[in-house]
Scaffold this motif. Sequence first.
Motif, PDB file in Angstrom:
ATOM      1  N   HIS A 141       0.690  -1.838   0.086  1.00 21.49           N
ATOM      2  CA  HIS A 141       0.014   0.152  -0.034  1.00 21.49           C
ATOM      3  C   HIS A 141       0.962   1.029  -0.186  1.00 21.49           C
ATOM      4  O   HIS A 141       0.533   2.577  -0.325  1.00 21.49           O
ATOM      5  CB  HIS A 141      -0.546   0.151   1.108  1.00 21.49           C
ATOM      6  N   LEU A 142       1.997   1.242   0.384  1.00 22.27           N
ATOM      7  CA  LEU A 142       2.989   2.283  -0.451  1.00 22.27           C
ATOM      8  C   LEU A 142       3.413   3.073  -0.770  1.00 22.27           C
ATOM      9  O   LEU A 142       3.212   2.417  -2.417  1.00 22.27           O
ATOM     10  CB  LEU A 142       4.652   1.864   0.991  1.00 22.27           C
ATOM     11  N   VAL A 143       3.010   3.814  -1.857  1.00 16.65           N
ATOM     12  CA  VAL A 143       3.649   5.172  -2.696  1.00 16.65           C
ATOM     13  C   VAL A 143       4.831   4.358  -3.088  1.00 16.65           C
ATOM     14  O   VAL A 143       3.992   4.108  -4.210  1.00 16.65           O
ATOM     15  CB  VAL A 143       2.592   6.540  -2.307  1.00 16.65           C
ATOM     16  N   ARG A 144       5.954   5.280  -2.126  1.00 18.52           N
ATOM     17  CA  ARG A 144       6.657   4.872  -3.380  1.00 18.52           C
ATOM     18  C   ARG A 144       7.259   3.265  -3.415  1.00 18.52           C
ATOM     19  O   ARG A 144       8.553   3.378  -3.713  1.00 18.52           O
ATOM     20  CB  ARG A 144       7.763   6.100  -2.394  1.00 18.52           C
ATOM     21  N   SER A 145       6.948   2.588  -3.300  1.00 21.11           N
ATOM     22  CA  SER A 145       7.408   0.880  -2.634  1.00 21.11           C
ATOM     23  C   SER A 145       6.473   0.202  -3.589  1.00 21.11           C
ATOM     24  O   SER A 145       6.511  -0.779  -3.018  1.00 21.11           O
ATOM     25  CB  SER A 145       7.679   0.627  -1.317  1.00 21.11           C
ATOM     26  N   LYS A 146       6.000   0.617  -5.035  1.00 24.75           N
ATOM     27  CA  LYS A 146       5.378  -0.070  -5.777  1.00 24.75           C
ATOM     28  C   LYS A 146       6.186  -0.743  -6.963  1.00 24.75           C
ATOM     29  O   LYS A 146       5.210  -1.437  -7.718  1.00 24.75           O
ATOM     30  CB  LYS A 146       4.229   0.121  -6.078  1.00 24.75           C
ATOM     31  N   THR A 147       7.467  -0.630  -7.006  1.00 22.24           N
ATOM     32  CA  THR A 147       8.409  -1.522  -8.355  1.00 22.24           C
ATOM     33  C   THR A 147       8.022  -2.514  -7.622  1.00 22.24           C
ATOM     34  O   THR A 147       8.061  -3.776  -6.498  1.00 22.24           O
ATOM     35  CB  THR A 147       8.825  -1.213  -7.706  1.00 22.24           C
ATOM     36  N   ILE A 148       8.363  -3.873  -8.816  1.00 18.98           N
ATOM     37  CA  ILE A 148       8.713  -5.006  -8.762  1.00 18.98           C
ATOM     38  C   ILE A 148       9.238  -5.304  -7.894  1.00 18.98           C
ATOM     39  O   ILE A 148       9.326  -6.210  -6.998  1.00 18.98           O
ATOM     40  CB  ILE A 148       8.365  -5.475  -9.989  1.00 18.98           C
ATOM     41  N   ARG A 149      10.229  -4.687  -7.603  1.00 26.62           N
ATOM     42  CA  ARG A 149      12.313  -5.432  -7.466  1.00 26.62           C
ATOM     43  C   ARG A 149      11.625  -4.968  -6.070  1.00 26.62           C
ATOM     44  O   ARG A 149      12.030  -5.966  -4.912  1.00 26.62           O
ATOM     45  CB  ARG A 149      12.676  -4.145  -7.783  1.00 26.62           C
ATOM     46  N   GLU A 150      11.231  -4.042  -5.448  1.00 24.70           N
ATOM     47  CA  GLU A 150      10.755  -3.347  -4.621  1.00 24.70           C
ATOM     48  C   GLU A 150      10.150  -4.388  -3.257  1.00 24.70           C
ATOM     49  O   GLU A 150       9.975  -4.857  -1.723  1.00 24.70           O
ATOM     50  CB  GLU A 150      10.222  -2.372  -3.536  1.00 24.70           C
ATOM     51  N   ARG A 151       8.925  -5.240  -3.630  1.00 29.54           N
ATOM     52  CA  ARG A 151       7.692  -6.054  -3.541  1.00 29.54           C
ATOM     53  C   ARG A 151       8.090  -7.172  -3.184  1.00 29.54           C
ATOM     54  O   ARG A 151       8.201  -8.225  -2.178  1.00 29.54           O
ATOM     55  CB  ARG A 151       6.728  -5.865  -4.516  1.00 29.54           C
ATOM     56  N   LEU A 152       9.138  -7.454  -4.143  1.00 29.72           N
ATOM     57  CA  LEU A 152      10.055  -9.165  -4.342  1.00 29.72           C
ATOM     58  C   LEU A 152      10.494  -9.611  -3.162  1.00 29.72           C
ATOM     59  O   LEU A 152      10.918  -9.776  -1.834  1.00 29.72           O
ATOM     60  CB  LEU A 152      10.414  -9.373  -5.511  1.00 29.72           C
ATOM     61  N   ILE A 153      11.974  -8.250  -3.104  1.00 30.09           N
ATOM     62  CA  ILE A 153      12.822  -8.154  -1.559  1.00 30.09           C
ATOM     63  C   ILE A 153      11.298  -7.902  -0.621  1.00 30.09           C
ATOM     64  O   ILE A 153      12.005  -8.673   0.597  1.00 30.09           O
ATOM     65  CB  ILE A 153      13.388  -6.847  -1.584  1.00 30.09           C
ATOM     66  N   SER A 154      10.777  -7.768  -0.121  1.00 26.55           N
ATOM     67  CA  SER A 154       9.945  -7.597   1.202  1.00 26.55           C
ATOM     68  C   SER A 154       8.891  -8.921   0.836  1.00 26.55           C
ATOM     69  O   SER A 154       9.089  -9.256   2.425  1.00 26.55           O
ATOM     70  CB  SER A 154       8.716  -5.943   0.989  1.00 26.55           C
ATOM     71  N   TYR A 155       8.734  -9.291   0.123  1.00 31.09           N
ATOM     72  CA  TYR A 155       8.439 -10.963  -0.021  1.00 31.09           C
ATOM     73  C   TYR A 155       9.039 -11.557   0.564  1.00 31.09           C
ATOM     74  O   TYR A 155       8.619 -12.729   1.005  1.00 31.09           O
ATOM     75  CB  TYR A 155       7.057 -11.290  -0.451  1.00 31.09           C
ATOM     76  N   LEU A 156      10.605 -11.930  -0.048  1.00 29.19           N
ATOM     77  CA  LEU A 156      10.994 -12.478   0.048  1.00 29.19           C
ATOM     78  C   LEU A 156      12.165 -12.230   1.376  1.00 29.19           C
ATOM     79  O   LEU A 156      12.525 -13.441   2.310  1.00 29.19           O
ATOM     80  CB  LEU A 156      12.815 -12.477  -0.949  1.00 29.19           C
ATOM     81  N   ASP A 157      12.142 -10.960   2.336  1.00 24.53           N
ATOM     82  CA  ASP A 157      11.872 -10.985   3.930  1.00 24.53           C
ATOM     83  C   ASP A 157      11.110 -11.470   4.440  1.00 24.53           C
ATOM     84  O   ASP A 157      11.478 -11.962   5.214  1.00 24.53           O
ATOM     85  CB  ASP A 157      12.446  -9.825   3.745  1.00 24.53           C
ATOM     86  N   GLY A 158      10.042 -11.467   4.134  1.00 23.61           N
ATOM     87  CA  GLY A 158       9.106 -12.896   4.945  1.00 23.61           C
ATOM     88  C   GLY A 158       9.001 -13.724   4.455  1.00 23.61           C
ATOM     89  O   GLY A 158       8.721 -14.044   5.978  1.00 23.61           O
ATOM     90  N   VAL A 159       9.860 -14.534   3.274  1.00 19.54           N
ATOM     91  CA  VAL A 159       9.962 -15.579   3.065  1.00 19.54           C
ATOM     92  C   VAL A 159      10.973 -16.475   4.196  1.00 19.54           C
ATOM     93  O   VAL A 159      10.850 -17.089   4.771  1.00 19.54           O
ATOM     94  CB  VAL A 159      10.237 -16.347   1.629  1.00 19.54           C
ATOM     95  N   VAL A 160      12.329 -14.969   4.501  1.00 22.02           N
ATOM     96  CA  VAL A 160      13.580 -15.323   4.888  1.00 22.02           C
ATOM     97  C   VAL A 160      12.461 -15.545   6.539  1.00 22.02           C
ATOM     98  O   VAL A 160      13.555 -16.613   7.114  1.00 22.02           O
ATOM     99  CB  VAL A 160      14.503 -14.800   4.598  1.00 22.02           C
ATOM    100  N   TYR A 161      11.719 -14.642   7.044  1.00 21.40           N
ATOM    101  CA  TYR A 161      11.378 -15.576   8.497  1.00 21.40           C
ATOM    102  C   TYR A 161      10.890 -15.801   8.888  1.00 21.40           C
ATOM    103  O   TYR A 161      11.233 -17.116  10.103  1.00 21.40           O
ATOM    104  CB  TYR A 161      10.599 -13.577   8.290  1.00 21.40           C
ATOM    105  N   LEU A 162      10.444 -16.631   7.847  1.00 19.18           N
ATOM    106  CA  LEU A 162       9.277 -18.244   7.487  1.00 19.18           C
ATOM    107  C   LEU A 162      10.383 -19.503   7.675  1.00 19.18           C
ATOM    108  O   LEU A 162       9.923 -20.165   7.631  1.00 19.18           O
ATOM    109  CB  LEU A 162       8.318 -18.111   6.767  1.00 19.18           C
ATOM    110  N   GLN A 163      11.265 -19.035   7.417  1.00 22.49           N
ATOM    111  CA  GLN A 163      12.448 -20.099   6.464  1.00 22.49           C
ATOM    112  C   GLN A 163      12.756 -21.580   7.860  1.00 22.49           C
ATOM    113  O   GLN A 163      11.987 -22.289   7.209  1.00 22.49           O
ATOM    114  CB  GLN A 163      13.852 -19.804   6.075  1.00 22.49           C
ATOM    115  N   SER A 164      12.295 -21.011   9.403  1.00 19.41           N
ATOM    116  CA  SER A 164      13.084 -22.149   9.246  1.00 19.41           C
ATOM    117  C   SER A 164      11.738 -22.711   9.582  1.00 19.41           C
ATOM    118  O   SER A 164      11.288 -24.127   9.839  1.00 19.41           O
ATOM    119  CB  SER A 164      13.261 -21.929  10.852  1.00 19.41           C
TER     120      SER A 164
END
Length: 357
Positions: free
Chosen positions: A99-122
């Motif tokens: 929902h953030l205005v400046r964080s809607k590029t595919i690259r930044e969304r992908l980094i955020s999702y990957l960061d969430g996946v890293v939190y879930l890795q264990s």
Amino acid sequence: TYSYYSCTQMAAYALGHPFVNGSHNSHRMTALKQVGGFAAHDADDLWITSLYRDSGWRGVYAPEILARGLVPVDWNGYLRQQIRWARSILDIKFRRFSHLVRSKTIRERLISYLDGVVYLQSSIAFPLLIILLGVMLATGRVTEITSSSTLLGFGAMCLALQLATFYRQRFFLTPRTEWGFHWRAKLLRYAKWPHVLMAFRDVILKREEPYSLTRKVGLDQPAPSLLWPHWITVIFISASLIAGIAQGIVLHPLWYGLSASVIVGTLILLLTEFNKFPPPYDESQSTLLREPLTLLDSEIPVSVVIGTRDRPAELEDCLRCLTAQAGDRPLQIIVVDNNPHSRLTPLVVAKFPSVTL
């Protein structure tokens, strides 16, 4: 904790956006007003970090320990804390970040999702490995995995990762006392993986849960067990082992040893819930007790500012304790109602005429 407050924050600072953490931070008022004040979210610190980043503000990380916090002392308190953290962090990573205005590029969304996946890795790896082990015990299909080349490669990978971890520890804030194998941290990850997955389920289903305070002391009365999902692991591996033996399947001793380790280790984890846990801190380690205290003169006034949001019961208990204190010192109590959804806070403050809202 050692890694997060050192290496992770150092890397985030190098990218221009260290994370805001709890109350151990200072804010520029211009920036705070621009993003609309403190974020109305359970993970308000992580969310306001994203808001600052979206608004073009940069943060500063100070690699110095100014305060140490208390932590839960039993499984019930720890796991409830981890459920709340996981639910709030994953809610930001997988739902609100877009929902953030400046964080809607595919690259930044992908980094955020990957960061969430890293939190879930264990929490993803543990159940997958348990299922894989159970299937191998019940079917006997383990030929390729037990080959010498596979085991040698796996062992080399684990060794390389552990050496990389040891190297990273040289950047800890107090490396002499924080360096080590950290087997307790691995045990905590194993204990919480079912609850992190349940928190992720709540995020996907958009379930809202009330904010729960983290206890930092043990309970006098037994609390409902939160380790019960691990009984499923014990039953599943035991049943798979019995099924394989009943079929006459003979495996490499490595797998029998591994299955026994999982069963016995998980049972020991379950039994620790009956331990008498220590108090949340050791008074002998307190610098305040080793250094002479400088007391304020009784005529010096004190102001107590209480930030709250939709927690009327906790606020009333807090105000009752504060106003019950007797003394000659002038005391001013101020309650700050932060972006409330309800109108319950004024009703609570009205019960205490000396308190300012």
